[in-house]
Design a protein around this motif. Structure first.
Motif, short mmCIF file in Angstrom:
data_model
loop_
_atom_site.label_atom_id
_atom_site.label_comp_id
_atom_site.label_asym_id
_atom_site.label_seq_id
_atom_site.Cartn_x
_atom_site.Cartn_y
_atom_site.Cartn_z
N HIS A 37 0.84 -1.20 0.00
CA HIS A 37 0.00 0.00 0.00
C HIS A 37 0.87 1.25 0.00
CE1 HIS A 37 -3.93 1.91 1.71
NE2 HIS A 37 -3.33 2.72 0.87
N GLU A 49 -7.70 2.69 -2.35
CA GLU A 49 -9.00 2.21 -1.88
C GLU A 49 -9.09 0.69 -1.93
OE1 GLU A 49 -8.63 4.68 -4.19
OE2 GLU A 49 -9.16 6.37 -2.88
N ILE A 50 -8.49 0.11 -2.95
CA ILE A 50 -8.49 -1.36 -3.07
C ILE A 50 -7.66 -1.97 -1.95
CG2 ILE A 50 -7.75 -3.31 -4.50
CD1 ILE A 50 -8.47 -1.52 -6.96
N THR A 52 -7.00 -0.64 0.96
CA THR A 52 -7.71 -0.41 2.21
C THR A 52 -8.85 -1.42 2.38
OG1 THR A 52 -7.17 1.94 2.12
CG2 THR A 52 -8.97 1.30 3.57
N MET A 53 -9.58 -1.71 1.30
CA MET A 53 -10.65 -2.69 1.35
C MET A 53 -10.09 -4.09 1.65
SD MET A 53 -12.17 -5.28 -0.84
CE MET A 53 -11.39 -4.84 -2.35
N MET A 54 -9.01 -4.46 1.00
CA MET A 54 -8.39 -5.78 1.24
C MET A 54 -7.92 -5.89 2.69
SD MET A 54 -6.19 -6.10 -2.30
CE MET A 54 -5.19 -7.43 -1.72
N GLN A 55 -7.28 -4.84 3.18
CA GLN A 55 -6.79 -4.84 4.56
C GLN A 55 -7.95 -4.99 5.54
OE1 GLN A 55 -4.84 -1.06 4.49
NE2 GLN A 55 -3.24 -1.78 3.11
N GLY A 56 -9.03 -4.25 5.30
CA GLY A 56 -10.18 -4.31 6.19
C GLY A 56 -10.82 -5.69 6.21
N LYS A 57 -10.99 -6.29 5.05
CA LYS A 57 -11.59 -7.63 4.99
C LYS A 57 -10.71 -8.65 5.70
CE LYS A 57 -14.65 -7.07 1.11
NZ LYS A 57 -15.18 -7.61 -0.12
N TYR A 60 -10.97 -7.76 9.62
CA TYR A 60 -12.25 -7.91 10.32
C TYR A 60 -13.01 -9.18 10.00
CZ TYR A 60 -11.22 -3.10 11.47
OH TYR A 60 -10.60 -1.96 11.93
N HIS A 112 -4.30 0.31 10.18
CA HIS A 112 -5.33 0.25 9.14
C HIS A 112 -6.21 1.50 9.20
CE1 HIS A 112 -8.45 -1.17 6.49
NE2 HIS A 112 -9.35 -1.09 7.46
N ILE A 116 -7.02 4.45 6.37
CA ILE A 116 -8.37 4.92 6.02
C ILE A 116 -8.43 6.44 6.11
CG2 ILE A 116 -10.78 4.98 6.80
CD1 ILE A 116 -10.41 2.02 7.64
#
Length: 149
Positions: A37, A49-50, A52-57, A60, A112, A116
């Protein structure tokens, strides 16, 4: 209650091992996502954004549930009579390493949130170095449990 704990022990231990493997996979991979990233996201529009989305999934959906299951199963194992002898050093070193690993997990979650908010201040090199933390903790945990010193 003791009979139930003994009956469930092999199942709880199996679930504990599976949860730890899943949690560790995330602890190894998330810092690598942070490295990419930091180092690659600016070169491709929308990549941040991609990432961040991968990291979040990962954090969490995989890591947090795995951590919770590992903790719950670990505590059930500790509550099973005759499994842990607290007069030895190993349960204390394992416990300290697991608490440290949980702290590392929390630290990753905060990083993370920094991504964001667009407030990451760490470099790819710093994330690479931090990626060694779960390895050291894993070594301590495995040696503690297997060697029972």
């Amino acid at each position: 209650m003791t009979d139930l704990l003994f009956t469930l022990y092999p199942w709880v231990k199996s679930l504990h091992i599976m949860a730890v493997l899943s949690w560790m996979a995330g602890l190894f991979y998330l810092p690598r996502l942070f490295v990419h990233h930091v180092e690659q996201a600016q070169s491709v529009e929308g990549a941040s954004e991609i990432f961040t989305m991968m990291q979040g999934k990962l954090l969490y959906i995989i890591m947090r549930p795995a951590m919770i299951v590992a903790w719950v199963c670990g505590l059930i194992i500790v509550a099973t009579p005759g499994i842990v002898d607290w007069t030895y050093l190993w349960p204390w070193t394992k416990g300290a390493a697991v608490i440290s690993m949980t702290g590392f997990h929390i630290w990753l979650a905060k990083r993370h949130k920094d991504f964001i908010a667009g407030q990451n201040t760490l470099s790819g090199r710093q994330y690479r170095l931090m990626n060694e933390v779960p390895t050291v903790l894993m070594i301590i945990i495995v040696l503690s449990v297997i060697l029972k010193f």
